[in-house]
Design a protein around this motif. Structure first.
Motif, short mmCIF file in Angstrom:
data_model
loop_
_atom_site.label_atom_id
_atom_site.label_comp_id
_atom_site.label_asym_id
_atom_site.label_seq_id
_atom_site.Cartn_x
_atom_site.Cartn_y
_atom_site.Cartn_z
N SER A 158 33.48 43.29 28.86
CA SER A 158 34.68 42.33 28.05
C SER A 158 35.62 43.16 27.33
O SER A 158 35.36 43.77 26.31
N ARG A 159 36.88 43.01 27.86
CA ARG A 159 38.08 43.79 27.30
C ARG A 159 38.24 43.07 25.72
O ARG A 159 38.31 43.82 24.90
N ARG A 160 37.94 41.95 25.58
CA ARG A 160 38.26 41.20 24.24
C ARG A 160 37.15 41.77 23.35
O ARG A 160 37.46 42.08 22.28
N ALA A 161 35.96 41.49 23.78
CA ALA A 161 34.96 42.03 22.75
C ALA A 161 34.79 43.30 22.52
O ALA A 161 34.64 43.68 21.33
N MET A 162 35.24 44.40 23.29
CA MET A 162 35.48 45.93 23.23
C MET A 162 36.54 46.24 22.54
O MET A 162 36.78 47.63 22.26
N ARG A 163 37.55 45.55 22.01
CA ARG A 163 38.55 46.02 21.43
C ARG A 163 38.36 47.02 20.49
O ARG A 163 39.02 47.96 20.28
N PRO A 164 37.47 46.53 19.36
CA PRO A 164 37.22 47.46 18.22
C PRO A 164 36.85 48.93 18.77
O PRO A 164 37.04 50.05 18.43
N ALA A 165 36.00 48.97 19.77
CA ALA A 165 35.58 50.12 20.49
C ALA A 165 36.57 50.81 21.35
O ALA A 165 36.77 52.17 21.03
N ALA A 166 37.66 50.26 21.91
CA ALA A 166 38.92 50.72 22.40
C ALA A 166 39.67 51.48 21.20
O ALA A 166 40.20 52.60 21.45
N VAL A 167 39.90 50.75 20.07
CA VAL A 167 40.73 51.41 19.14
C VAL A 167 40.09 52.45 18.49
O VAL A 167 40.79 53.62 18.44
N MET A 168 38.66 52.64 18.21
CA MET A 168 38.20 53.69 17.68
C MET A 168 38.21 54.73 18.57
O MET A 168 38.47 56.06 18.23
N ALA A 169 38.10 54.64 19.82
CA ALA A 169 38.28 55.60 20.71
C ALA A 169 39.58 56.54 20.91
O ALA A 169 39.78 57.53 20.92
N ILE A 201 41.87 56.18 18.40
CA ILE A 201 42.15 56.91 17.21
C ILE A 201 41.51 58.34 17.08
O ILE A 201 41.96 59.50 16.95
N TYR A 202 40.00 58.44 17.59
CA TYR A 202 39.45 59.59 17.59
C TYR A 202 39.79 60.55 18.66
O TYR A 202 39.90 61.86 18.34
N HIS A 203 40.35 60.14 19.92
CA HIS A 203 40.79 60.80 20.78
C HIS A 203 42.00 61.63 20.46
O HIS A 203 42.48 62.72 20.63
N ALA A 204 42.83 60.82 19.78
CA ALA A 204 44.37 61.50 18.92
C ALA A 204 43.75 62.59 17.98
O ALA A 204 44.38 63.68 17.98
N THR A 205 42.68 62.39 17.46
CA THR A 205 42.27 63.21 16.46
C THR A 205 41.66 64.59 17.11
O THR A 205 42.07 65.57 16.73
N TYR A 215 37.51 51.10 9.49
CA TYR A 215 38.12 49.92 8.73
C TYR A 215 39.04 49.31 9.72
O TYR A 215 39.15 47.83 9.68
N TRP A 216 40.02 50.14 10.52
CA TRP A 216 41.24 49.63 11.04
C TRP A 216 40.71 48.78 12.10
O TRP A 216 41.24 47.67 12.58
N ALA A 217 39.77 49.44 12.99
CA ALA A 217 39.15 48.80 14.27
C ALA A 217 38.52 47.44 13.96
O ALA A 217 38.84 46.46 14.73
N MET A 218 37.71 47.36 12.75
CA MET A 218 36.88 46.10 12.51
C MET A 218 37.77 44.96 12.05
O MET A 218 37.36 43.76 12.27
N ARG A 219 38.93 45.31 11.70
CA ARG A 219 40.01 44.22 11.59
C ARG A 219 40.27 43.51 12.44
O ARG A 219 40.62 42.26 12.26
N LEU A 237 48.22 52.70 17.45
CA LEU A 237 47.08 52.64 18.46
C LEU A 237 46.35 51.35 18.36
O LEU A 237 45.59 50.75 19.36
N VAL A 238 46.25 50.82 16.95
CA VAL A 238 45.45 49.50 16.77
C VAL A 238 46.24 48.37 17.91
O VAL A 238 45.44 47.68 18.20
N LEU A 239 47.67 48.37 17.62
CA LEU A 239 48.46 47.52 18.49
C LEU A 239 48.16 47.61 19.68
O LEU A 239 48.10 46.76 20.47
N ARG A 240 48.31 48.90 20.34
CA ARG A 240 48.20 49.11 21.98
C ARG A 240 47.03 48.78 22.27
O ARG A 240 46.83 48.20 23.44
N HIS A 241 45.91 49.24 21.48
CA HIS A 241 44.70 48.90 22.18
C HIS A 241 43.93 47.63 21.63
O HIS A 241 42.54 47.35 22.23
N GLY A 242 44.44 47.36 20.66
CA GLY A 242 43.67 46.04 19.97
C GLY A 242 44.20 44.69 20.46
O GLY A 242 43.68 43.58 20.25
#
Length: 274
Positions: A224-235, A237-241, A34-38, A267-272
């Motif tokens: 595309s960095r802009r398009a893949m922002r949600p993937a970067a955020v998910m990565a 968060i899960y890597h931190a886990t 949910y965080w990433a998809m926002r 992480l959302v702010l940094r990667h999103g």
């Protein structure tokens, strides 16, 4: 259709009701997803909510206490529903919510069916201790297939983005499995979690997950960095886990390992942000 044009299309009342139903299902789950998809524009976000809702539907079938025969029949019904979706006459509320995204973002039927195939693996047999080949196939079906659908919705259907889907999907699923050991179910969960060999096995699986994380990072450099922002955020968060799990060494099954909300936000702010 570009983001501006497609976002300008007015939603009919029935469409808005479908989207609201799906959105509530996603929000109720309270996941990192949910965080990433926002970060996505509204129409792409709604499409991802529909994809996620589909995944929840089939996952809930497998996680239920119903007999195996019921689960197999229910998953078969979803295969028929996916066929109906691509034939233009879905009946389930979630399939209806997928009808426009499937066309707009060129979502592949085989990816939806692969997800169902993965769920059926879980429904038909106990795969809590699979060999690595079966584990990889399971992750490819239930997670990487979701990634293949996702990159189309994100706006980057390139080969590099699909490579991200292959690697990152596996990394996320393996991290989920390692995290969920804390809620393991079995005839004697304490014996399983207290086994002296468990940390070594978990570290081996974590090393595979780490390899997939790194492969996804390399592939994402060509996306595309802009398009893949949600993937970067998910990565992130899960890597931190995964890192937190490694630090825990799976010592205390009573304490669930998770990432705090402040860290998730950072992480959302940094990667999103582009």
């Amino acid at each position: 259709m570009n983001d501006v044009a497609s976002g300008a299309v007015a939603e009919r009342p029935c469409d808005a009701m479908l989207l609201e139903t799906v959105r509530h299902r996603v929000e109720a789950a309270g996941t990192s997803f949910y965080w990433a998809m926002r970060l996505l524009p509204k129409h792409r976000r709604n499409a991802m909510y529909a994809v996620y809702a589909f995944c929840r539907e089939v996952d809930d079938i497998v996680d239920s206490e119903r007999p195996v025969e019921y689960k197999i029949a229910a998953l078969a019904a979803w295969r028929e529903e996916i066929d109906a979706l691509y034939a233009g006459h879905p009946s389930h509320v979630v399939a209806k919510a997928l009808s426009k995204p499937a066309v707009r973002y060129d979502l592949c039927r085989r990816d939806f069916l692969a997800i169902i195939d993965g769920m059926e693996m879980d429904a038909r047999a106990d795969i809590r201790a699979p060999d690595l080949a079966m584990l990889d196939l399971y992750c490819a079906r239930v997670a990487s297939s979701v990634g293949h659908l996702s990159v189309h919705v994100f706006g980057d259907p390139s080969d590099a983005a699909h490579a991200v889907a292959d690697s990152l999907g596996r990394a996320l699923q393996l991290t989920n499995i390692l995290r969920d050991l804390y809620g393991i179910r079995g005839t004697d969960p304490k014996a399983v979690l207290g086994h002296p060999a468990l940390p070594a096995v978990c570290r081996e699986v974590a090393a595979i997950a780490e390899e997939h994380f790194q492969s996804s990072v390399r592939a994402m450099e060509s996306c595309s960095r802009r398009a893949m922002r949600p993937a970067a955020v998910m990565a992130a968060i899960y890597h931190a886990t995964l890192s937190a799990l490694l630090r825990s060494e799976w010592r205390d099954p009573a304490t669930r390992v998770s990432v705090s909300k402040p860290l998730k936000l950072w992480l959302v702010l940094r990667h999103g942000l582009v």
